[in-house]
Design a protein around this motif. Structure first.
Motif, PDB file in Angstrom:
ATOM      1  N   LEU A 128      25.823  86.176  41.434  1.00 54.34           N
ATOM      2  CA  LEU A 128      25.435  87.091  40.356  1.00 54.34           C
ATOM      3  C   LEU A 128      25.596  88.541  40.789  1.00 54.34           C
ATOM      4  N   LEU A 129      25.227  88.820  42.038  1.00 57.71           N
ATOM      5  CA  LEU A 129      25.376  90.187  42.550  1.00 57.71           C
ATOM      6  C   LEU A 129      26.839  90.591  42.572  1.00 57.71           C
ATOM      7  N   GLY A 130      27.703  89.675  43.007  1.00 63.26           N
ATOM      8  CA  GLY A 130      29.131  89.962  42.997  1.00 63.26           C
ATOM      9  C   GLY A 130      29.671  90.135  41.594  1.00 63.26           C
ATOM     10  N   SER A 131      29.117  89.377  40.651  1.00 62.13           N
ATOM     11  CA  SER A 131      29.546  89.510  39.258  1.00 62.13           C
ATOM     12  C   SER A 131      29.143  90.858  38.669  1.00 62.13           C
ATOM     13  N   CYS A 132      27.959  91.327  39.049  1.00 61.72           N
ATOM     14  CA  CYS A 132      27.481  92.610  38.511  1.00 61.72           C
ATOM     15  C   CYS A 132      28.254  93.794  39.085  1.00 61.72           C
ATOM     16  N   THR A 133      28.714  93.658  40.325  1.00 60.36           N
ATOM     17  CA  THR A 133      29.429  94.771  40.964  1.00 60.36           C
ATOM     18  C   THR A 133      30.939  94.678  40.776  1.00 60.36           C
ATOM     19  N   GLY A 134      31.422  93.509  40.314  1.00 62.51           N
ATOM     20  CA  GLY A 134      32.855  93.335  40.133  1.00 62.51           C
ATOM     21  C   GLY A 134      33.358  93.923  38.826  1.00 62.51           C
ATOM     22  N   LYS A 135      34.655  93.802  38.627  1.00 64.31           N
ATOM     23  CA  LYS A 135      35.281  94.330  37.417  1.00 64.31           C
ATOM     24  C   LYS A 135      36.263  93.299  36.864  1.00 64.31           C
ATOM     25  N   GLY A 136      36.449  93.353  35.550  1.00 65.79           N
ATOM     26  CA  GLY A 136      37.459  92.536  34.898  1.00 65.79           C
ATOM     27  C   GLY A 136      37.161  91.057  34.959  1.00 65.79           C
ATOM     28  N   LYS A 137      38.231  90.263  35.115  1.00 65.70           N
ATOM     29  CA  LYS A 137      38.096  88.809  35.115  1.00 65.70           C
ATOM     30  C   LYS A 137      37.312  88.293  36.318  1.00 65.70           C
ATOM     31  N   GLY A 138      37.366  89.006  37.430  1.00 68.31           N
ATOM     32  CA  GLY A 138      36.630  88.576  38.615  1.00 68.31           C
ATOM     33  C   GLY A 138      35.132  88.523  38.381  1.00 68.31           C
ATOM     34  N   ARG A 139      34.645  89.429  37.535  1.00 70.77           N
ATOM     35  CA  ARG A 139      33.213  89.446  37.242  1.00 70.77           C
ATOM     36  C   ARG A 139      32.790  88.177  36.512  1.00 70.77           C
ATOM     37  N   ASP A 140      33.565  87.781  35.500  1.00 74.28           N
ATOM     38  CA  ASP A 140      33.232  86.574  34.753  1.00 74.28           C
ATOM     39  C   ASP A 140      33.474  85.316  35.572  1.00 74.28           C
ATOM     40  N   TYR A 141      34.445  85.359  36.467  1.00 77.25           N
ATOM     41  CA  TYR A 141      34.758  84.173  37.269  1.00 77.25           C
ATOM     42  C   TYR A 141      33.580  83.787  38.163  1.00 77.25           C
ATOM     43  N   LEU A 142      32.871  84.765  38.714  1.00 72.15           N
ATOM     44  CA  LEU A 142      31.760  84.476  39.617  1.00 72.15           C
ATOM     45  C   LEU A 142      30.547  83.898  38.893  1.00 72.15           C
ATOM     46  N   LEU A 143      30.520  84.026  37.560  1.00 77.18           N
ATOM     47  CA  LEU A 143      29.406  83.446  36.816  1.00 77.18           C
ATOM     48  C   LEU A 143      29.449  81.917  36.835  1.00 77.18           C
ATOM     49  N   LYS A 144      30.639  81.356  36.954  1.00 79.32           N
ATOM     50  CA  LYS A 144      30.767  79.892  36.968  1.00 79.32           C
ATOM     51  C   LYS A 144      30.095  79.279  38.191  1.00 79.32           C
ATOM     52  N   PRO A 145      30.446  79.700  39.428  1.00 75.71           N
ATOM     53  CA  PRO A 145      29.734  79.124  40.583  1.00 75.71           C
ATOM     54  C   PRO A 145      28.252  79.477  40.583  1.00 75.71           C
ATOM     55  N   ALA A 146      27.903  80.645  40.053  1.00 80.85           N
ATOM     56  CA  ALA A 146      26.481  81.013  39.983  1.00 80.85           C
ATOM     57  C   ALA A 146      25.710  80.013  39.128  1.00 80.85           C
ATOM     58  N   GLY A 147      26.263  79.678  37.959  1.00 80.08           N
ATOM     59  CA  GLY A 147      25.608  78.698  37.096  1.00 80.08           C
ATOM     60  C   GLY A 147      25.479  77.344  37.766  1.00 80.08           C
ATOM     61  N   MET A 148      26.532  76.935  38.482  1.00 74.11           N
ATOM     62  CA  MET A 148      26.491  75.649  39.175  1.00 74.11           C
ATOM     63  C   MET A 148      25.437  75.646  40.286  1.00 74.11           C
ATOM     64  N   PHE A 149      25.364  76.725  41.058  1.00 76.85           N
ATOM     65  CA  PHE A 149      24.384  76.797  42.147  1.00 76.85           C
ATOM     66  C   PHE A 149      22.958  76.736  41.606  1.00 76.85           C
ATOM     67  N   VAL A 167      28.137  77.450  30.858  1.00 78.78           N
ATOM     68  CA  VAL A 167      28.807  77.303  29.565  1.00 78.78           C
ATOM     69  C   VAL A 167      29.272  78.652  29.032  1.00 78.78           C
ATOM     70  N   LEU A 168      28.411  79.676  29.172  1.00 76.84           N
ATOM     71  CA  LEU A 168      28.770  81.006  28.661  1.00 76.84           C
ATOM     72  C   LEU A 168      29.931  81.631  29.426  1.00 76.84           C
ATOM     73  N   SER A 169      30.111  81.237  30.683  1.00 80.74           N
ATOM     74  CA  SER A 169      31.192  81.813  31.493  1.00 80.74           C
ATOM     75  C   SER A 169      32.540  81.141  31.235  1.00 80.74           C
ATOM     76  N   MET A 170      32.519  80.037  30.489  1.00 84.84           N
ATOM     77  CA  MET A 170      33.764  79.349  30.182  1.00 84.84           C
ATOM     78  C   MET A 170      34.571  80.139  29.148  1.00 84.84           C
ATOM     79  N   PRO A 171      35.904  80.011  29.182  1.00 82.89           N
ATOM     80  CA  PRO A 171      36.728  80.673  28.164  1.00 82.89           C
ATOM     81  C   PRO A 171      36.373  80.158  26.774  1.00 82.89           C
ATOM     82  N   GLN A 172      36.366  81.050  25.829  1.00 82.35           N
ATOM     83  CA  GLN A 172      36.001  80.677  24.470  1.00 82.35           C
ATOM     84  C   GLN A 172      37.106  79.828  23.836  1.00 82.35           C
ATOM     85  N   MET A 173      36.723  78.695  23.291  1.00 82.25           N
ATOM     86  CA  MET A 173      37.678  77.807  22.643  1.00 82.25           C
ATOM     87  C   MET A 173      38.081  78.382  21.281  1.00 82.25           C
ATOM     88  N   PRO A 174      39.342  78.261  20.883  1.00 81.98           N
ATOM     89  CA  PRO A 174      39.763  78.764  19.574  1.00 81.98           C
ATOM     90  C   PRO A 174      39.108  77.976  18.447  1.00 81.98           C
TER      91      PRO A 174
END
Length: 229
Positions: free
Chosen positions: A128-149, A207-214
């Motif tokens: 979560l800390l990395g997600s808050c300090t990151g930018k762009g897609k990298g920020r959202d990507y770190l939310l996935k492992p955070a949710g799993m942990f 779930v929120l960090s997943m790409p939005q389905m069309p």
């Protein structure tokens, strides 16, 4: 509600869950045990314990607090208290803490699993800390492992709760102990709250960090055709 707002709410719930779980791990009011009190104007010995420590309290039972056929307590009554830390990783030194050895094995298991829960919470917090300090897609990507942990931390918390519950049940049913009554105290309630909040908020964050389905399944195909042109 905007997706970013939902993520912030999930993170807030996770912080509350971590606070509940940490409080449960470091306190020793998971369960309260009471022996039978046969008559008033006697001193009895009740106990409360957690993952790391057992506290025995000598309580003087007055006629006003005496109830025939009931146990010692309530634990909130004044009395002299003596606490002993479990030597989890030094076998053979405190086999008498709960009057028989099986109890120590249960307690070691519950304590070890709770450490895994704390470890997963730390890993999730770092993501979560990395997600808050990151930018762009990298920020959202770190939310996935955070949710799993955090979801794994909730599962470990539930397992620790169940091991502790079986521990208390075995103690009450055993003929080798003096305890006849028990109830789960506020540390156990904190662990239950931590399990629910960590697991549900962790899944929600994943779930929120997943790409939005069309909304329309044909949108993806149309976009692919346009890219080929």
């Amino acid at each position: 509600m905007h997706k970013r707002t939902k993520i912030k709410i999930a993170i807030f719930v996770l912080v509350v869950g971590m606070a509940c779980m940490f409080t449960a791990v470091v306190t020793d009011h998971w369960a309260v045990l009471s022996p039978l009190v046969e008559k008033a104007n006697e001193t009895c010995e009740a106990a409360h314990f957690g993952l790391w420590r057992l506290c025995k309290k000598h309580i003087y039972i007055t006629p006003e607090n005496f109830a025939e056929g009931h146990g010692c307590g309530p634990i909130s009554l004044p009395g002299e208290e003596n606490c002993t830390y479990f030597r989890h990783f030094n076998p053979g030194q405190d086999a008498e803490i709960f009057e028989y050895k099986t109890q120590k094995e249960y307690n070691i298991s519950a304590a070890a699993i709770s450490i895994f829960s704390l470890a997963f919470m730390i890993l999730g917090s770092l993501c979560l800390l990395g997600s808050c300090t990151g930018k762009g897609k990298g920020r959202d990507y770190l939310l996935k492992p955070a949710g799993m942990f955090f979801a794994f931390a909730g599962i470990c918390a539930f397992t620790s709760l169940e091991v502790m519950r079986q521990s208390v049940k075995r103690m009450i049913e055993s003929e080798d102990t003096i305890w006849i009554e028990y109830y789960y105290a506020w540390s156990f309630a904190c662990a239950c709250s931590g399990f629910v909040l960590l697991f549900l908020a962790g899944i929600a964050l994943l779930v929120l960090s997943m790409p939005q389905m069309p909304r329309n399944p044909w949108e993806t195909c149309m976009d692919a055709e346009q890219e080929q042109e």
